[in-house]
Write a protein that holds these residues in place. Structure first.
Motif, short mmCIF file in Angstrom:
data_model
loop_
_atom_site.label_atom_id
_atom_site.label_comp_id
_atom_site.label_asym_id
_atom_site.label_seq_id
_atom_site.Cartn_x
_atom_site.Cartn_y
_atom_site.Cartn_z
N CYS A 136 -4.39 -3.90 -14.18
CA CYS A 136 -4.63 -2.59 -14.20
C CYS A 136 -5.09 -2.07 -15.75
CB CYS A 136 -3.30 -1.52 -13.93
SG CYS A 136 -3.64 0.09 -14.37
N MET A 137 -6.23 -1.21 -15.73
CA MET A 137 -6.70 -0.68 -16.76
C MET A 137 -6.44 1.02 -17.21
SD MET A 137 -10.84 -0.48 -16.50
CE MET A 137 -11.57 0.85 -14.90
N ARG A 138 -5.33 1.34 -16.43
CA ARG A 138 -4.99 2.76 -16.59
C ARG A 138 -6.12 3.85 -16.49
NH1 ARG A 138 -1.13 -0.10 -16.59
NH2 ARG A 138 0.18 -0.73 -18.08
N CYS A 139 -7.09 3.76 -15.55
CA CYS A 139 -7.91 4.45 -15.62
C CYS A 139 -7.52 5.80 -14.91
CB CYS A 139 -9.08 3.94 -14.66
SG CYS A 139 -8.98 3.63 -13.04
N GLY A 140 -6.51 5.69 -14.03
CA GLY A 140 -5.99 6.74 -13.16
C GLY A 140 -6.42 7.26 -12.08
N LYS A 141 -7.70 6.43 -11.59
CA LYS A 141 -8.38 6.92 -10.34
C LYS A 141 -7.63 6.70 -9.28
CE LYS A 141 -13.01 5.81 -8.60
NZ LYS A 141 -14.17 5.20 -8.31
N CYS A 142 -6.62 5.82 -9.03
CA CYS A 142 -5.82 5.74 -8.12
C CYS A 142 -4.77 7.02 -7.71
CB CYS A 142 -4.59 4.64 -7.95
SG CYS A 142 -4.04 4.38 -9.67
N HIS A 155 -0.80 5.35 -10.35
CA HIS A 155 -1.16 4.71 -11.67
C HIS A 155 0.34 4.54 -12.52
CE1 HIS A 155 -0.53 8.73 -13.47
NE2 HIS A 155 -0.89 8.27 -14.60
N VAL A 198 2.25 1.53 -11.05
CA VAL A 198 1.69 0.22 -11.48
C VAL A 198 2.10 0.05 -12.78
CG1 VAL A 198 -0.39 -0.93 -11.97
CG2 VAL A 198 -0.39 0.61 -9.88
N CYS A 212 -9.72 1.71 -6.53
CA CYS A 212 -9.38 1.09 -7.75
C CYS A 212 -10.72 0.18 -8.24
CB CYS A 212 -7.97 0.38 -7.54
SG CYS A 212 -7.83 -0.55 -8.90
N PRO A 213 -11.13 0.55 -9.32
CA PRO A 213 -12.18 -0.51 -9.64
C PRO A 213 -11.72 -1.87 -10.19
CG PRO A 213 -11.52 1.31 -11.40
CD PRO A 213 -10.76 1.61 -10.41
N ARG A 214 -10.23 -1.83 -10.33
CA ARG A 214 -10.05 -3.43 -10.83
C ARG A 214 -9.11 -4.05 -9.77
NH1 ARG A 214 -10.95 -6.19 -14.51
NH2 ARG A 214 -8.99 -6.59 -15.26
N VAL A 267 -6.36 -3.51 -8.02
CA VAL A 267 -4.93 -3.81 -8.27
C VAL A 267 -4.25 -3.51 -6.87
CG1 VAL A 267 -3.10 -2.61 -9.53
CG2 VAL A 267 -5.22 -2.87 -10.55
N PRO A 317 -2.74 -0.54 -5.55
CA PRO A 317 -1.38 0.06 -5.70
C PRO A 317 -0.46 0.30 -4.69
CG PRO A 317 -3.12 1.22 -6.92
CD PRO A 317 -3.78 0.25 -5.98
S1 SF4 Z 1 -7.39 2.76 -10.09
FE1 SF4 Z 1 -6.63 0.76 -10.51
S2 SF4 Z 1 -6.90 0.03 -12.56
FE2 SF4 Z 1 -7.12 2.35 -12.47
S3 SF4 Z 1 -5.12 3.23 -12.85
FE3 SF4 Z 1 -5.11 2.87 -10.78
S4 SF4 Z 1 -4.39 0.68 -10.48
FE4 SF4 Z 1 -4.82 1.06 -12.77
#
Ligand code: SF4
Ligand code: SF4
Lengths: 128, 261
Positions: free
Chosen positions: A21-27, A42, A45, A75-77, A79, A81
């Motif tokens: 996770c890069m903490r972008c908050g998209k989720c 987020h 996670v 999620c761009p990574r 992850v 969630p």
């Molecule tokens: S969208 Fe993915 S990378 Fe971004 S905060 Fe959520 S889990 Fe982390």
């Protein structure tokens, strides 16, 4: 169980990796249950990564998730969630006597139109 | 062409129209859907936990039975199809799951995801072809403005479902066009209807569903179509005001085979 053990268990059950996770908050931004959740995806996670599982296990957020897979898709990574949410929920309801919903709760929730699919899904998600 | 067909529990009870018109329309289009000789409830939701084995077995049995019949497996309920397809892909990808499942079921020929599981919309698009569907339309739905509702289960996770572009899908719009109607573009066509949360917190589910119906109504739709009984239930109960129907009801109407039409 200590925090690390709980975290390892959640990671193992889910097969997901919160470290990516890069903490972008998209989720959380895309989550349709956002307004109803005390801990948003987020945050969940990040809490799993830290081993902060016990507060999550007590949270109603576990029963607000719709398994809609929007967070997984967006999620761009990668992850995933939703898998972590499910794993924490399972950690709760797999406990003896810990079903969140059971067949006895269903009759009062029935109406003439409710599809069987909803009952099976709810019992799968909220019980064992 | 013959196909194996998995109806699912809800299609035998609350969602009989989804089932009946899927079968009748398939016959009219030259495809034969043969119900699997024995099948059980798919479980309605795909288990997201890696370590769940028992909850995946009924889907494996259905897939295995289609493999043994040597036919493609067609499902029209979006939820059942999601479970079957995700289970099948997991069995292809996960050797540990494959081992446990085969150890448990002990089939004559071990199962490794050989079946091909498709949704009814893929049958129409990829096997029959929307061009062919259009040719068979006896009663084009001219001037009808219809919103196709995808929801979650047809599209996500897209890496597994591989049915359409998850953010910009078009199969429902192409379907609606093939029937002679006009597809309505609206923003929330692939957002969640509230799903099973309707049993946990009805207000939360209603809120999700209302936003979708509102979004379709604002775009000028007169009807919403879906392939999922739970989506239909949630959208109908959201007091959004638009009629919600199954894709197969509309198809049968356009083919001129709907009863009372
Ligand atoms: S969208 Fe993915 S990378 Fe971004 S905060 Fe959520 S889990 Fe982390
Ligand atoms: S799967 Fe759950 S957590 Fe993820 S976006 Fe949907 S409701 Fe939110």
């Amino acid at each position: 169980m200590n925090n690390e053990n709980l975290r390892d268990l959640v990671v193992e059950i889910s097969g997901a990796n919160p470290r990516k996770c890069m903490r972008c908050g998209k989720c959380s931004g895309t989550c349709p249950a956002y307004a109803e959740m005390e801990y948003r995806p987020h945050r969940i996670v990040a809490m799993v990564e830290k081993g902060d599982i016990e507060p999550l296990m007590r949270s109603q957020s576990l029963y607000r998730c719709l398994a809609c897979m929007a967070c997984v898709e967006r999620c761009p990574r990668s992850v995933e969630p939703a898998k972590l949410v499910e794993a924490v929920r399972l950690l709760v309801i797999r406990g003896q006597g810990q079903n969140h919903m059971s067949p006895d709760d269903i009759p009062q929730k029935l109406d003439a139109e409710l599809p069987q699919q909803a009952i099976v899904a709810a019992l799968r998600k909220y019980g064992k | 062409m013959r196909y194996s067909y998995y109806p699912g529990c809800t299609l035998k009870t609350r969602a009989k129209e989804l089932d009946r018109y899927a079968r009748l329309s398939a016959v009219a289009l030259g495809a034969e859907l043969e119900e699997l000789p024995e099948w059980q409830c798919c479980g309605a939701v795909y288990p997201l936990a890696k370590d769940e084995i028992a909850t995946r077995l009924s889907a494996v049995r259905a897939l295995m039975s289609a493999r043994d019949e040597g036919r493609t497996l067609v499902t029209v309920c979006s939820a059942c199809h999601n479970v079957l397809k995700q289970t099948n892909e997991a069995l292809k990808a996960d050797a540990n799951l494959r081992m446990k499942v085969n150890n448990y079921l002990d089939p004559e020929v071990p199962y490794a995801g050989e079946a091909r599981a498709i949704h009814y919309l893929e049958l129409l698009r990829d096997e029959i072809g929307f061009g062919e569907v259009k040719k068979r339309v006896a009663n084009p739905l001219k001037g009808r403005r219809i919103a196709g509702y995808y929801g979650c289960l047809l599209l996500r996770p897209s890496a597994v479902m591989a049915l359409d572009d998850p953010e910009n899908p078009r199969v429902l719009e192409d379907f609606i066009r093939a029937l002679g109607a006009e597809p309505v573009a609206y923003g929330r066509r692939n957002e969640c209807c509230g799903a099973y949360v309707t049993l946990e917190d009805r207000a939360q589910a209603e809120k999700s569903a209302r936003k979708i119906v509102q979004s379709a109504a604002d775009a000028g739709a007169e009807t919403i179509v879906t392939a999922c009984p739970l989506c239909l239930y949630n959208l109908k109960n959201s007091a959004g005001g638009l009629p919600v129907r199954y894709i197969t009801e509309l198809l049968a109407e356009a083919l001129g085979i709907a009863e009372g039409a």
